[in-house]
Motif scaffolding. Structure first.
Motif, PDB file in Angstrom:
ATOM      1  N   TRP A   1       0.807  -1.226   0.000  1.00  0.00           N
ATOM      2  CA  TRP A   1       0.000   0.000   0.000  1.00  0.00           C
ATOM      3  C   TRP A   1       0.836   1.270   0.000  1.00  0.00           C
ATOM      4  O   TRP A   1       0.525   2.217  -0.743  1.00  0.00           O
ATOM      5  CB  TRP A   1      -1.004  -0.029   1.153  1.00  0.00           C
ATOM      6  CG  TRP A   1      -1.972  -1.160   0.945  1.00  0.00           C
ATOM      7  CD1 TRP A   1      -1.985  -2.364   1.586  1.00  0.00           C
ATOM      8  CD2 TRP A   1      -3.011  -1.227  -0.044  1.00  0.00           C
ATOM      9  NE1 TRP A   1      -2.979  -3.167   1.067  1.00  0.00           N
ATOM     10  CE2 TRP A   1      -3.618  -2.504   0.068  1.00  0.00           C
ATOM     11  CE3 TRP A   1      -3.468  -0.331  -1.007  1.00  0.00           C
ATOM     12  CZ2 TRP A   1      -4.680  -2.890  -0.747  1.00  0.00           C
ATOM     13  CZ3 TRP A   1      -4.526  -0.714  -1.827  1.00  0.00           C
ATOM     14  CH2 TRP A   1      -5.125  -1.982  -1.688  1.00  0.00           C
ATOM     15  N   PRO A   2       1.929   1.353   0.775  1.00  0.00           N
ATOM     16  CA  PRO A   2       2.790   2.538   0.630  1.00  0.00           C
ATOM     17  C   PRO A   2       3.382   2.651  -0.770  1.00  0.00           C
ATOM     18  O   PRO A   2       3.483   3.763  -1.318  1.00  0.00           O
ATOM     19  CB  PRO A   2       3.878   2.319   1.686  1.00  0.00           C
ATOM     20  CG  PRO A   2       3.260   1.400   2.692  1.00  0.00           C
ATOM     21  CD  PRO A   2       2.362   0.501   1.905  1.00  0.00           C
ATOM     22  N   LYS A   3       3.792   1.526  -1.349  1.00  0.00           N
ATOM     23  CA  LYS A   3       4.362   1.550  -2.690  1.00  0.00           C
ATOM     24  C   LYS A   3       3.325   2.024  -3.711  1.00  0.00           C
ATOM     25  O   LYS A   3       3.604   2.875  -4.563  1.00  0.00           O
ATOM     26  CB  LYS A   3       4.868   0.150  -3.054  1.00  0.00           C
ATOM     27  CG  LYS A   3       5.329  -0.033  -4.508  1.00  0.00           C
ATOM     28  CD  LYS A   3       6.591   0.768  -4.789  1.00  0.00           C
ATOM     29  CE  LYS A   3       7.098   0.488  -6.191  1.00  0.00           C
ATOM     30  NZ  LYS A   3       7.629  -0.874  -6.357  1.00  0.00           N
ATOM     31  N   LEU A   4       2.113   1.453  -3.636  1.00  0.00           N
ATOM     32  CA  LEU A   4       1.076   1.839  -4.585  1.00  0.00           C
ATOM     33  C   LEU A   4       0.722   3.312  -4.434  1.00  0.00           C
ATOM     34  O   LEU A   4       0.539   4.026  -5.433  1.00  0.00           O
ATOM     35  CB  LEU A   4      -0.165   0.971  -4.393  1.00  0.00           C
ATOM     36  CG  LEU A   4      -1.323   1.248  -5.359  1.00  0.00           C
ATOM     37  CD1 LEU A   4      -0.893   1.028  -6.802  1.00  0.00           C
ATOM     38  CD2 LEU A   4      -2.533   0.377  -5.020  1.00  0.00           C
ATOM     39  N   ALA A   5       0.618   3.782  -3.196  1.00  0.00           N
ATOM     40  CA  ALA A   5       0.297   5.196  -2.973  1.00  0.00           C
ATOM     41  C   ALA A   5       1.353   6.093  -3.584  1.00  0.00           C
ATOM     42  O   ALA A   5       1.045   7.142  -4.181  1.00  0.00           O
ATOM     43  CB  ALA A   5       0.166   5.467  -1.473  1.00  0.00           C
ATOM     44  N   THR A   6       2.625   5.694  -3.473  1.00  0.00           N
ATOM     45  CA  THR A   6       3.713   6.478  -4.062  1.00  0.00           C
ATOM     46  C   THR A   6       3.603   6.499  -5.578  1.00  0.00           C
ATOM     47  O   THR A   6       3.773   7.545  -6.228  1.00  0.00           O
ATOM     48  CB  THR A   6       5.077   5.891  -3.645  1.00  0.00           C
ATOM     49  OG1 THR A   6       5.197   5.958  -2.223  1.00  0.00           O
ATOM     50  CG2 THR A   6       6.220   6.660  -4.282  1.00  0.00           C
ATOM     51  N   GLN A   7       3.297   5.327  -6.163  1.00  0.00           N
ATOM     52  CA  GLN A   7       3.168   5.255  -7.615  1.00  0.00           C
ATOM     53  C   GLN A   7       1.991   6.090  -8.114  1.00  0.00           C
ATOM     54  O   GLN A   7       2.101   6.800  -9.123  1.00  0.00           O
ATOM     55  CB  GLN A   7       3.019   3.795  -8.051  1.00  0.00           C
ATOM     56  CG  GLN A   7       4.264   2.967  -7.856  1.00  0.00           C
ATOM     57  CD  GLN A   7       4.081   1.542  -8.324  1.00  0.00           C
ATOM     58  OE1 GLN A   7       2.990   0.982  -8.249  1.00  0.00           O
ATOM     59  NE2 GLN A   7       5.147   0.931  -8.806  1.00  0.00           N
TER      60      GLN A   7
END
Length: 431
Positions: free
Chosen positions: A76-82
């Motif tokens: 979820w942190p990765k997706l939010a960053t993307q």
């Protein structure tokens, strides 16, 4: 700047894309490049997903989609960053608790324009279609129906001389199991169960049995302070008695199956989902099964429900939305693809795929299918989609408070009040 992802490159943790987004650099992708996919899960899920992606490419003469996967906590942190950096893949795995937030922010796109065209859902389960809708539009394509379930190490239960809990077990039974595992002292002090105080699905199930939703249809918080104080107090009692893992052990679980309390031989049971039996069994030499979450009292049911295990959604920023919809149609409708996928993501939602897959299932897959199909009085109605920011309440509030209480940084009374006050404030800010 152009950034090209090599075929089958799996980026675990901080990625070049995230770094580019952090510095304001927006990678440009040509529209004729391969579809990009991202999902959470382990290697077994990745193998199945990519096998279907390759089969789709072979059947259509297109470039095979490229994939990226992470653990739940990292995803979820990765997706939010993307998403924030405009680099999100074309196809995103989405969860029920986050779909409203992503849809209302246009981070994912409605699929309605493709229905009846490249996206065929004629024999899809209606309740699973409804579960993927936000404000009447289809934003998520369910990848399988499942239910919360308790993952059980039956080998450990046999070693401890304890009967595996059946669908009638209660939280009082949990105390009996905890005492029995303490007395048996197997595997260096394995407990009967992991700490469930930070598990949103377990809290949801518990509060539903008390006649309340976790979130109302209007997007308000269901439990009150007394409910939440009782919740944290119960788990404190379990922890103090040695029935569940210590806070130190529980902190080792970062969300990946490989570091669950069952995988690490710290606990004989963990709160899970019916579809996750397959992945846990693939990495565990012991025999595993699933049972229901405990009842709050004998005869009380209604806490479980059939929910979309997860969705495929199309990125709102994708330049290949129609191609993404065509891939999703293949993913959920093709019979051979269904045989590859099995029920690792849940019970197939296409009737034709479900009928074709059932005879081919492994023992663990059959257990998952039969569990979801035979919930009986444990089954209640599907709740309304969680409100915007429900995901924040789960990851940044409930889980944090669980650890703080476990390590002695907060009392159950303080945590219960803080949860209600802060969750209410988060919901109000997001509304």
């Amino acid at each position: 700047m152009t950034f090209r992802m090599p075929r089958r490159q799996f980026l675990m943790g901080t990625s070049a894309l995230a770094a580019a987004g952090a510095f304001g650099l927006r990678p440009a992708f040509a529209q004729d490049e391969a579809l990009r996919l991202i999902w959470w899960g382990g290697q077994a899920r990745a193998d199945r997903t990519l096998a279907v992606a390759d089969a789709y490419a072979a059947s259509t003469g297109t470039t095979p989609p490229e994939g990226e996967f992470l653990s739940w906590n990292d995803y979820w942190p990765k997706l939010a960053t993307q998403v924030a950096g405009g680099t999100a893949p074309d196809v995103l795995q989405m969860d029920y608790r986050f779909i409203v937030e992503y849809a209302t922010r246009n981070a994912i796109a409605p699929m309605d324009d493709y229905l009846g065209g490249v996206l065929n859902l004629d024999d899809f389960d209606e309740d699973q279609l409804e579960g993927g809708k936000v404000d009447g539009k289809l934003y998520g394509l369910s990848l399988g129906a499942n239910s919360v379930a308790m993952l059980v190490n039956t080998t450990a239960f046999e070693e401890a001389g304890v009967a595996v809990p059946d669908r009638d077990w209660t939280y009082d039974t949990m105390r009996e199991i905890g005492e029995a595992f303490k007395a048996a002292n197997i595997r260096g002090g394995m407990t009967g169960m992991s700490d469930g105080s930070g598990s949103e699905p377990m809290l949801d199930n518990w509060i539903r049995q008390r006649g309340k939703p976790l979130y109302t249809a209007e997007g308000k918080l269901g439990p009150n302070v007394d409910d939440m104080v009782e919740w944290f107090t119960m788990w404190n009692e379990f922890r103090d008695a040695g029935y569940i893992n210590s806070a130190e052990d529980q902190a080792l679980d970062t969300g990946a199956a490989e570091v669950s309390m069952v995988a690490l031989n710290k606990a004989a049971m963990i709160p899970s989902n019916s579809n996750q039996l397959v992945i846990h069994q693939s990495i565990n030499p012991d025999t595993l099964t699933i049972t229901s979450y405990p009842r709050i009292a004998a005869g009380v049911g209604g806490g479980h429900y059939r929910k979309p295990s997860q969705f495929w959604s199309i990125s709102g920023a994708s330049q290949n939305k129609e191609a993404a919809a065509a891939f999703l149609s293949y993913f959920v409708n093709d019979v051979e693809a269904g045989k590859v996928l099995g029920v690792e993501r849940g019970i197939p939602c296409s009737a034709a795929v479900r009928d074709a897959v059932a005879p081919t299932l492994s023992e663990q897959d059959q257990i998952a299918l039969n569990f979801v199909a035979n919930l009986g009085d444990l089954l209640g109605p599907l709740p309304a989609s969680p409100p915007n920011a429900a995901g924040e309440i789960d990851t940044s509030l409930l889980r944090v408070l669980s650890q703080e209480v476990g390590f002695g940084g907060r009392s159950a009374e303080d945590a219960g009040k803080f949860f209600v006050d802060e969750a209410t404030a988060i919901l109000n800010r997001a509304s």
